[in-house]
Design a protein around this motif. Structure first.
Motif, PDB file in Angstrom:
ATOM      1  N   GLY D  23       0.812  -1.215   0.000  1.00 21.79           N
ATOM      2  CA  GLY D  23       0.000   0.000   0.000  1.00 21.79           C
ATOM      3  C   GLY D  23       0.845   1.265   0.000  1.00 21.79           C
ATOM      4  N   GLY D  24       1.957   1.239   0.691  1.00 21.20           N
ATOM      5  CA  GLY D  24       2.834   2.407   0.738  1.00 21.20           C
ATOM      6  C   GLY D  24       3.472   2.674  -0.612  1.00 21.20           C
ATOM      7  N   ALA D  25       3.999   1.619  -1.219  1.00 23.16           N
ATOM      8  CA  ALA D  25       4.638   1.789  -2.529  1.00 23.16           C
ATOM      9  C   ALA D  25       3.618   2.291  -3.552  1.00 23.16           C
ATOM     10  N   ILE D  26       2.420   1.752  -3.485  1.00 24.94           N
ATOM     11  CA  ILE D  26       1.379   2.174  -4.430  1.00 24.94           C
ATOM     12  C   ILE D  26       1.057   3.656  -4.240  1.00 24.94           C
ATOM     13  N   ALA D  27       0.791   4.036  -3.004  1.00 23.71           N
ATOM     14  CA  ALA D  27       0.427   5.432  -2.738  1.00 23.71           C
ATOM     15  C   ALA D  27       1.574   6.382  -3.078  1.00 23.71           C
ATOM     16  N   LEU D  28       2.793   5.961  -2.798  1.00 24.95           N
ATOM     17  CA  LEU D  28       3.939   6.824  -3.064  1.00 24.95           C
ATOM     18  C   LEU D  28       4.078   7.111  -4.552  1.00 24.95           C
ATOM     19  N   HIS D  29       3.994   6.061  -5.348  1.00 29.34           N
ATOM     20  CA  HIS D  29       4.133   6.267  -6.790  1.00 29.34           C
ATOM     21  C   HIS D  29       2.930   7.038  -7.346  1.00 29.34           C
ATOM     22  N   ALA D  30       1.758   6.731  -6.836  1.00 26.48           N
ATOM     23  CA  ALA D  30       0.576   7.482  -7.282  1.00 26.48           C
ATOM     24  C   ALA D  30       0.742   8.968  -6.959  1.00 26.48           C
ATOM     25  N   SER D  31       1.281   9.220  -5.774  1.00 25.21           N
ATOM     26  CA  SER D  31       1.446  10.615  -5.360  1.00 25.21           C
ATOM     27  C   SER D  31       2.469  11.339  -6.230  1.00 25.21           C
ATOM     28  N   LYS D  32       3.312  10.568  -6.908  1.00 20.62           N
ATOM     29  CA  LYS D  32       4.286  11.185  -7.809  1.00 20.62           C
ATOM     30  C   LYS D  32       3.801  11.162  -9.248  1.00 20.62           C
ATOM     31  N   GLY D  33       2.538  10.864  -9.431  1.00 20.85           N
ATOM     32  CA  GLY D  33       1.969  10.957 -10.767  1.00 20.85           C
ATOM     33  C   GLY D  33       1.980   9.675 -11.573  1.00 20.85           C
ATOM     34  N   TRP D  34       2.305   8.563 -10.936  1.00 25.73           N
ATOM     35  CA  TRP D  34       2.291   7.292 -11.668  1.00 25.73           C
ATOM     36  C   TRP D  34       0.874   6.732 -11.744  1.00 25.73           C
ATOM     37  N   HIS D  35       0.649   5.925 -12.765  1.00 25.88           N
ATOM     38  CA  HIS D  35      -0.558   5.121 -12.828  1.00 25.88           C
ATOM     39  C   HIS D  35      -0.204   3.723 -12.326  1.00 25.88           C
ATOM     40  N   VAL D  36      -0.683   3.408 -11.128  1.00 26.54           N
ATOM     41  CA  VAL D  36      -0.448   2.077 -10.576  1.00 26.54           C
ATOM     42  C   VAL D  36      -1.725   1.264 -10.762  1.00 26.54           C
ATOM     43  N   HIS D  37      -1.553   0.097 -11.390  1.00 30.11           N
ATOM     44  CA  HIS D  37      -2.708  -0.754 -11.654  1.00 30.11           C
ATOM     45  C   HIS D  37      -2.577  -2.059 -10.875  1.00 30.11           C
ATOM     46  N   ILE D  38      -3.649  -2.396 -10.173  1.00 33.65           N
ATOM     47  CA  ILE D  38      -3.637  -3.595  -9.331  1.00 33.65           C
ATOM     48  C   ILE D  38      -4.526  -4.659  -9.947  1.00 33.65           C
ATOM     49  N   VAL D  39      -3.982  -5.879 -10.063  1.00 34.43           N
ATOM     50  CA  VAL D  39      -4.801  -7.012 -10.487  1.00 34.43           C
ATOM     51  C   VAL D  39      -4.955  -7.953  -9.298  1.00 34.43           C
ATOM     52  N   CYS D  40      -6.181  -8.135  -8.848  1.00 33.13           N
ATOM     53  CA  CYS D  40      -6.460  -9.115  -7.790  1.00 33.13           C
ATOM     54  C   CYS D  40      -6.935 -10.406  -8.454  1.00 33.13           C
ATOM     55  N   LEU D  41      -6.184 -11.453  -8.280  1.00 34.62           N
ATOM     56  CA  LEU D  41      -6.559 -12.705  -8.939  1.00 34.62           C
ATOM     57  C   LEU D  41      -7.839 -13.278  -8.342  1.00 34.62           C
ATOM     58  N   SER D  42      -8.039 -13.059  -7.050  1.00 32.72           N
ATOM     59  CA  SER D  42      -9.291 -13.505  -6.414  1.00 32.72           C
ATOM     60  C   SER D  42      -9.713 -12.435  -5.416  1.00 32.72           C
ATOM     61  N   PHE D  43     -10.848 -12.673  -4.765  1.00 33.09           N
ATOM     62  CA  PHE D  43     -11.312 -11.747  -3.732  1.00 33.09           C
ATOM     63  C   PHE D  43     -10.871 -12.216  -2.335  1.00 33.09           C
ATOM     64  N   GLY D  44     -10.173 -13.349  -2.273  1.00 34.82           N
ATOM     65  CA  GLY D  44      -9.860 -13.905  -0.955  1.00 34.82           C
ATOM     66  C   GLY D  44     -11.137 -14.358  -0.266  1.00 34.82           C
ATOM     67  N   GLU D  45     -12.103 -14.736  -1.098  1.00 31.20           N
ATOM     68  CA  GLU D  45     -13.458 -14.950  -0.579  1.00 31.20           C
ATOM     69  C   GLU D  45     -13.553 -16.179   0.321  1.00 31.20           C
ATOM     70  N   ARG D  46     -12.778 -17.184   0.063  1.00 29.06           N
ATOM     71  CA  ARG D  46     -12.893 -18.385   0.870  1.00 29.06           C
ATOM     72  C   ARG D  46     -11.881 -18.387   2.027  1.00 29.06           C
ATOM     73  N   GLY D  47     -10.688 -17.881   1.761  1.00 28.82           N
ATOM     74  CA  GLY D  47      -9.630 -18.048   2.754  1.00 28.82           C
ATOM     75  C   GLY D  47      -9.324 -16.850   3.614  1.00 28.82           C
ATOM     76  N   GLU D  48      -9.748 -15.662   3.207  1.00 25.86           N
ATOM     77  CA  GLU D  48      -9.313 -14.495   3.962  1.00 25.86           C
ATOM     78  C   GLU D  48     -10.484 -13.579   4.299  1.00 25.86           C
ATOM     79  N   SER D  49     -11.577 -14.189   4.610  1.00 23.12           N
ATOM     80  CA  SER D  49     -12.783 -13.420   4.937  1.00 23.12           C
ATOM     81  C   SER D  49     -13.487 -14.044   6.138  1.00 23.12           C
ATOM     82  N   ALA D  50     -12.728 -14.487   7.114  1.00 24.83           N
ATOM     83  CA  ALA D  50     -13.283 -15.221   8.257  1.00 24.83           C
ATOM     84  C   ALA D  50     -14.414 -14.461   8.928  1.00 24.83           C
ATOM     85  N   LYS D  51     -14.198 -13.184   9.107  1.00 24.25           N
ATOM     86  CA  LYS D  51     -15.182 -12.383   9.832  1.00 24.25           C
ATOM     87  C   LYS D  51     -16.526 -12.346   9.103  1.00 24.25           C
ATOM     88  N   LEU D  52     -16.458 -12.205   7.784  1.00 24.40           N
ATOM     89  CA  LEU D  52     -17.697 -12.165   7.002  1.00 24.40           C
ATOM     90  C   LEU D  52     -18.462 -13.475   7.098  1.00 24.40           C
TER      91      LEU D  52
END
Lengths: 241, 241, 241, 241, 241, 241
Positions: D23-52
């Protein structure tokens, strides 16, 4: 009436691996009242049944049957239960069904620890695959979104048992388990493996070497040991020694 | 009347290392009735006393005295004994006398385990030297021909405590120890280190991170932990988990 | 009349190491007409003579004498010559004189290959030191400016023989040598080591395990083998197999 | 009118990984005028959403929707664009279509650098898979014979962001990036992750520890940093420091 | 009037190492106005002057004198200053005086970066020793209690230049520096090394291979490059590429 | 009349790899009367034919045809046979059919040794895949239960030839083969690769560098060499040097 025994899971690529590599650990825990459950991904029917294939008229089905009978007998001697997923060997391939089936076993058994193969083995690519699948299934069984109606498991430690040529497999003994009290059971178990008689002496010597090393790394007097590598750090609320 | 407490030995390159890196383990064992003995090879007088050297008129002797007083106070809070070999730092050098002195301590204390530094540290070459000497002395203390009239020791396990920048030191956590019950003691001990106030928060965060990781690798709920690497394989006659 | 036999050099930290770890290689080359020369840096008088030290009234000089006699007998059985530098053990230290003495031996013997210990050994720091000195002396013997009147040597390969606990020493078998034809000589040689009787069976099993592994990595039928790690790449003008 | 901003590509296995780890690297480059593009392969829907999944009546589709909304909000706070390939998680599998889709993104975006996961992670096999696919797609995008009508890309460096338990993943910090100027953005971004509130403090401490280490490895005063491992050597036509 | 140029320190085991391994980096920084200072621990008089020793009547003093003259000429061509500690070679040994002398140089020069040898080299043990001493002196120069009246240094990065047989030295290129603009200077510098003419072509090819690799790892077109390994992580407040 | 020549198998990911990386070994064994058989898994049609794709109107089929013709010509110059499995490249995928096809070739050819790619290559994932498949097929060909009517093979050693950027591929030269006698053939063979002209000089320099290194590691005078890494330990019934 539910089974209150502590449990352990062994994931074995071929039907005999669990005997040579973890027979002592299995028998020891069984002798202390644990339920140890063994999953054989294959029977080792193509790659580890040379002697059977030398018999005239042998068929794949007959080899599987013979190897299954031996493995069941060995598991029984060790005091464990065994099941066979029959996914084939040499080469082994594991699709999602295998991962999900193993995850189901994890959730049902809720093992206190898991035993499987080394992470590498240039002599036998089925072995690292079995460990990979065993580990992947463990992670799936931890996921709240996988079969959400079934309770997730915690974080059982994974131990890697000894491959045939340890140094070539980048496997390192990090834990020695004294199996002297159950040695006769391990011996009886591997002597059911008629198809692999040449390995009886080899693994007797492995047991003695690891026993001698276990003694040198402790103040115990140990005759036979099995060695394991850890995948995850050990956590303790006790003392360090 | 002999002391029947279990014992542990900590070999610390500089006077404060034992607090940051093993203060929890020390306090925990002390709280369980162990005699933990700390050997500081130096006072860290040249390399780890920046704040003291900024005072006008400071001398090497004064720095040593101040650091010794702090270290004694910290050891006392943790419930351990401490001694200083005063062999100098930055760079540290250890001749045979140091090895023999440590071997004598091993034989007198007969520790159930030993704690020292990581095997590598590109930021601080005194650290791996301290571990090397601690290990070499352990082997000498095992030799029947060294001071043959004094009984040899067995094979106490050696644990390497956490360096400041673990990944750069090729150090890996293999054992997490829950130090939550003694955290306040560790905190009080490192707060005696007036010369290194900037590290208080750093090592509080280390304790919390290792605690969180310890929880993830077990089914315990742990707030603070210390992490250790093993030098020798663990040997057990118990179960695997 | 000059000696035209091919030569090999073995650098052994203690008086018995060469027997357990390279006795087969030594006897094999001797049986083929090679002059194998063994340099024992110490007698293992302090660290590897536990049994002797248990005799009443034992002295360091007597231990050395006994171990020297055993080593000479073992070398004789293997068909090799042996000399002792008597630099002490546990811990071993080697100053420039030792390097220069070894360099002199290199230049006189002009070995076709060199055998010594593993690069690491947390159980015995004399072992890696012996290898380090053996290697450093090899490089000095290659230097035109060292004793410029004596011809320099070429680049003899260095092989590291098997430590007691290979995986803990980060030692890996890269070369298996069939020692079946000379096994009886190796056995007779190590049976002269009265002070270390407990190791006879251990190293017999090592020979058998390495033999079985050698068979699996080749199309030969091998009963006993010794394993070695290489320090330098192998160079060939022949075929690859 | 073409977009002339410099670009960077982030390949994230699950919908939140990019926030904690880069998140820091993304925000830093964005703040310097870069276009940072993120590809999420999944939503983490099964393994990283325990609370939901603890909410009554939760469905896979609802979890995905919630996680997507959070991730879009986080990306927006960081100043980046984000897309979701929805290939599933726990376990993740990637067929050729995923590789080709990513290759297409590489060629369209023409990133100056790429961020993805560590090469190993025994706690989460989706992570190394994501990196493998990200790297494989990079190589495909360099191939002149793949979609030959679309211009190939050059050789953008690949950086591996920090896994949850770095030492267990054999991941090593080789590059520290000062993210102090954008820390508040990173914090705001990860606070959108309602499903993983327990990680807020954990990753705040990671930021502080890496900041302290960054200061020690430079002459800068850095409060918060992110650490990265390099896959490829760095090439410079400038000076070394 | 003080020298305001940026500075760099090169620690070379023998008088010619700096030319083959870092001549391009030296010339490049010099050409940009840096003061690059080279410390040769020895003249390579015994181990790297084979050709000189073949001349009749050659003496150690004469070899040293010849090698010093060559090295001074090479340094001059590269635009750097050079000094010689004359501590001997094959084998090199460094006592505390050498560490303190180097620490003094660090504090006087205050280098922005440091260049030295690989951490391992089984062909030449002087090389890793030189790096070890260079690193130890760097840490001593950071210690407030070492010569407390002289200001301490910060944390200059250390780069390891390329050994003769990189893979055997466990050395890995992590940074390629384009030295095309100064190649002619590097070539002229190493051609002063009359005693090692056989290496001219070898290191020309190294320059070309590293140049080709540098091109493949970037979008630059580079003909000649030098490669370096990092000891410490890189820290940046800039962008990642 | 059966072919009694000794045989070797080369498994090459793309049509030209075998020339750059093993052309010398192939020509050398052919010149000594061996039958060397090369299997190209793909033509390198998508990823390693940049020059061809720059021609107007080029099609995948035409690229394959051109690359096949070049590879056949190169194999012919080297004195070897070649076949193409045409499984595609960038990215390469290999299903069970490929493993079985290779296993069939192993059993038919019964090679005395096998050559393939490095185990890792971050620049080209087809390379490690090719080696993995080559190794997996070797193990299948050893299995008595795979096509039980066809005799199993023994344990031919596997050598890994040199990747383009060796250090980045964690590849290490363990064996140098003198290819000076066949250099002109290797050169003629790679000069058929019109599509990759830029590599001619690069691999000429590789041959010279490895030749110089081979000389330094032996007492031979070698101009051109190829380097290989071993997968399995070497077994000998001969002497060590």
């Amino acid at each position: 009436m539910s089974d209150t025994r502590k449990t352990a899971l062994v994931v074995s690529a071929h039907s005999a691996d669990f005997v040579w590599r973890a027979g002592g650990a299995i028998a020891l825990h069984a002798s202390k009242g644990w339920h140890v459950h063994i999953v054989c991904l294959s029977f080792g029917e193509r790659g580890e049944s040379a002697k059977l294939w030398k018999k005239p008229g042998m068929t794949l089905e007959q080899v599987k049957k013979d190897r299954q009978r031996e493995a069941e007998e060995a598991a029984s001697i060790l005091g464990a239960t065994v099941e066979f997923l029959d996914i084939g060997d040499y080469p082994m391939r594991a699709d999602l069904d295998v991962v999900f089936k193993l995850a189901e076993i994890y959730r049902k058994l809720r093992p206190a620890f898991v035993l499987s193969h080394s992470l590498k083995d240039p002599y036998n690519f089925d072995h690292p695959l079995a460990t990979h699948v065993a580990q992947e299934a463990r992670v799936v069984a931890q996921a709240h979104g996988h079969e959400p109606q079934v309770p997730v498991i915690g974080a059982p430690p994974v131990f890697l048992f000894e491959p045939h040529q340890p140094e070539q497999c980048e496997w390192k003994p990090e834990l020695f388990l004294d199996i002297t009290p159950v040695w006769e059971k391990k011996k009886a178990a591997f002597e059911t493996m008629q198809a692999q008689e040449h390995l009886w002496e080899y693994y007797t010597r492995v047991g003695l070497q690891r026993g001698a090393q276990a003694s040198r790394n402790s103040d115990f007097k140990i005759t036979y040991a099995e060695a394991f590598q850890r995948v995850f750090p050990h956590v303790t609320q006790d003392t360090l020694a």
